[in-house]
Design a protein around this motif. Structure first.
Motif, short mmCIF file in Angstrom:
data_model
loop_
_atom_site.label_atom_id
_atom_site.label_comp_id
_atom_site.label_asym_id
_atom_site.label_seq_id
_atom_site.Cartn_x
_atom_site.Cartn_y
_atom_site.Cartn_z
N GLU A 151 -11.58 12.01 -4.21
CA GLU A 151 -10.22 12.34 -3.78
C GLU A 151 -10.02 12.17 -2.27
N GLN A 152 -10.99 12.59 -1.47
CA GLN A 152 -10.85 12.49 -0.02
C GLN A 152 -10.79 11.04 0.43
N GLU A 153 -11.63 10.21 -0.16
CA GLU A 153 -11.64 8.79 0.21
C GLU A 153 -10.34 8.12 -0.21
N ARG A 154 -9.85 8.49 -1.40
CA ARG A 154 -8.60 7.91 -1.89
C ARG A 154 -7.43 8.31 -1.00
N LYS A 155 -7.41 9.54 -0.55
CA LYS A 155 -6.33 9.99 0.34
C LYS A 155 -6.34 9.23 1.66
N GLU A 156 -7.55 8.96 2.16
CA GLU A 156 -7.66 8.22 3.42
C GLU A 156 -7.07 6.82 3.28
N VAL A 157 -7.39 6.16 2.17
CA VAL A 157 -6.87 4.81 1.92
C VAL A 157 -5.35 4.85 1.79
N MET A 158 -4.84 5.84 1.06
CA MET A 158 -3.41 5.90 0.77
C MET A 158 -2.59 6.33 1.98
N HIS A 159 -3.25 6.80 3.04
CA HIS A 159 -2.53 7.16 4.26
C HIS A 159 -2.49 6.02 5.27
N ARG A 160 -3.11 4.91 4.97
CA ARG A 160 -3.09 3.77 5.89
C ARG A 160 -1.73 3.07 5.87
N ASP A 161 -1.40 2.48 7.03
CA ASP A 161 -0.16 1.69 7.10
C ASP A 161 -0.19 0.53 6.11
N GLY A 162 -1.38 -0.04 5.93
CA GLY A 162 -1.50 -1.16 5.00
C GLY A 162 -1.18 -0.78 3.57
N TYR A 163 -1.55 0.44 3.18
CA TYR A 163 -1.23 0.89 1.82
C TYR A 163 0.27 1.08 1.66
N GLU A 164 0.92 1.61 2.68
CA GLU A 164 2.37 1.79 2.61
C GLU A 164 3.07 0.43 2.47
N LYS A 165 2.53 -0.59 3.15
CA LYS A 165 3.10 -1.93 3.02
C LYS A 165 2.99 -2.42 1.58
N ILE A 166 1.85 -2.15 0.94
CA ILE A 166 1.67 -2.57 -0.45
C ILE A 166 2.71 -1.89 -1.34
N ILE A 167 2.87 -0.58 -1.17
CA ILE A 167 3.81 0.17 -2.01
C ILE A 167 5.25 -0.28 -1.76
N LYS A 168 5.62 -0.42 -0.50
CA LYS A 168 6.99 -0.85 -0.18
C LYS A 168 7.27 -2.26 -0.69
N SER A 169 6.26 -3.13 -0.59
CA SER A 169 6.42 -4.49 -1.09
C SER A 169 6.60 -4.48 -2.61
N CYS A 170 5.80 -3.65 -3.28
CA CYS A 170 5.92 -3.55 -4.73
C CYS A 170 7.27 -2.97 -5.14
N GLU A 171 7.73 -1.98 -4.42
CA GLU A 171 9.05 -1.41 -4.72
C GLU A 171 10.14 -2.46 -4.57
N ARG A 172 10.02 -3.28 -3.54
CA ARG A 172 11.02 -4.33 -3.33
C ARG A 172 10.93 -5.37 -4.44
N ALA A 173 9.70 -5.74 -4.80
CA ALA A 173 9.52 -6.72 -5.87
C ALA A 173 10.07 -6.18 -7.19
N MET A 174 9.82 -4.90 -7.47
CA MET A 174 10.35 -4.28 -8.68
C MET A 174 11.88 -4.32 -8.68
N LYS A 175 12.47 -4.04 -7.52
CA LYS A 175 13.93 -4.07 -7.40
C LYS A 175 14.47 -5.47 -7.65
#
Length: 423
Positions: free
Chosen positions: A60-84
């Motif tokens: 869980e701690q390692e996963r949280k660290e990854v999910m707090h990176r700017d790069g992870y946010e870019k992945i999520i935002k890109s996917c949200e845009r692609a879904m839209k």
């Protein structure tokens, strides 16, 4: 190519394990058959391929660290845009290439231009743009990138702007701020890329090598070799990746281009600091002043050569003026021009054929002998050459000559600097 399953990525982010419906985060698909979106961005704290694949298996701690990176946010935002936008698949260079495999990395870099070209849409994320409108003039807040967002000064983003049919720009908050078609006049001002290329890509364009190189002159990459590798797609060149080779990557790129084109403009680079030795440039920045260079087809070469001779007053023209026109009255001059035009046409095949060997690059060029020495020539491409035995080195001299050009087959040095060879 390996593509992100947009739905699975978003479900994973919400804590829904993809194993629930046996779907994979990444899937191997054919870029020519799949409908997908693609991301163009500047790298920061990114998420790697192995991290993306193993996200749900992490502590869980390692996963949280990854999910707090700017790069992870870019992945999520890109996917949200692609879904839209109703795209099931998305490609991002940071997490869709297993860089632990040198073979996969090399294959991806060689195919990357095609992947951007075949994407339905490219999302260009400008993380240093705060405003909700696209910048239309230079701003000193981007002083390190010539007054424009840094995305426009990165080496890889050049092909990522040209190759896709559709490019949508987003600011740092993922607010849409324009697309490639609507912003074409501003994009041309920023990049110096012609509007026609921005609108329709490189296919069918008769652009000179020097002009394309000039678009990359001010761009930078983190790895020196990427200055060359990021240009391969623009010239439809394939070559293996050899990270650690330094400037030799750009030399290899030029030799590959030379073998596939008869364009003399590749020799017409002009460094800010004079250099001697190889006729090959050290870096794309050597082409900084070549944005207006146009490719001359061999069949038109004779006519262009005569135009050049007349514009430079070469030979002994004996002009008279009639209204605004200059008319040569020297019959010898007129005969010489006619002969040079015929000679250029008869050498059409030689003019477009380059041969690369250890002795140098064999090329047929129109050259002007310089008065200083019989071993000095000035090529019509404004390149100064001096004989170094069996081949010619590039030099920088100030001499000029008004004599007629002559066609010569030369071996041009493509190895290291002359001073290096003499050590």
């Amino acid at each position: 190519m390996k593509l992100l399953n947009v739905e699975v990525v978003l479900d994973t982010d919400k804590g829904i394990h993809p194993a629930r419906y046996k779907a994979e985060v990444l899937k191997e698909l054919d870029d020519k058959a799949a409908d997908y979106a693609i991301l163009s961005h500047r790298w920061g704290a990114e998420v790697s391929y192995e991290e993306m694949v193993g996200l749900m298996k992490m502590e869980e701690q390692e996963r949280k660290e990854v999910m707090h990176r700017d790069g992870y946010e870019k992945i999520i935002k890109s996917c949200e845009r692609a879904m839209k936008d109703k795209y099931k698949w998305l490609w991002i260079d940071t997490c869709c290439i297993d860089k632990r495999s040198s073979a996969e990395l090399s294959e991806a870099i060689n195919a990357m231009y095609r992947w951007y070209q075949n994407a339905q849409v490219c999302y260009a994320y400008l993380n240093d743009v705060d405003e909700s409108v696209f910048p239309t003039k230079q701003d000193e807040k981007w002083v390190t990138s010539y007054g424009w967002p840094e995305w426009f000064m990165r080496g890889w983003t050049l092909q990522e702007l040209i190759a896709p049919k559709q490019v949508e720009f987003f600011n740092k908050d993922w607010v849409p701020i324009g697309n490639k078609q609507r912003l074409a006049p501003t994009l041309t001002d920023i990049t110096k890329i012609p509007r026609d290329v921005l609108a329709h890509g490189l296919a069918g364009k008769r652009l000179s090598v020097a002009q394309i190189m000039s678009w990359a002159a001010r761009r930078v990459t983190t790895r020196e070799e990427d200055r060359a590798y990021s240009l391969m797609g623009l010239f439809d060149v394939k070559m293996p990746m050899l990270y650690g080779e330094g400037k030799n990557a750009f030399r290899r790129l030029q030799l590959k281009i030379i073998k596939g084109t008869g364009d003399h403009s590749i020799f017409a680079w002009d460094p800010r600091m004079p250099r001697t030795g190889s006729v090959l440039a050290e870096d794309p920045s050597d082409f900084w002043g070549c944005g207006r260079f146009r490719k001359v087809e061999p069949d038109d070469f004779g006519d262009k050569l005569v135009e050049y001779i007349e514009s430079e007053n070469l030979g002994n023209p004996w002009y008279i003026r009639r209204n605004d026109r200059r008319i040569s009255t020297n019959p010898v001059h007129l005969c010489r021009l006619a002969w040079l035009r015929w000679r250029a046409r008869s050498l059409s095949q030689q003019l477009r054929t380059f041969t690369v060997s250890n002795a140098g690059i064999q090329v047929c060029l129109p050259v002007i002998p310089l008065p200083d020495s019989p071993s000095h020539f000035r090529a019509i491409a404004t390149v100064d050459l001096v004989s170094s035995g069996t081949s010619f080195d590039r030099i920088h001299i100030n001499s000029t000559s008004a004599t007629y050009p002559e066609f010569k087959t030369l071996h041009l040095t493509h190895h290291q600097d002359v001073n290096e060879k003499r050590r």
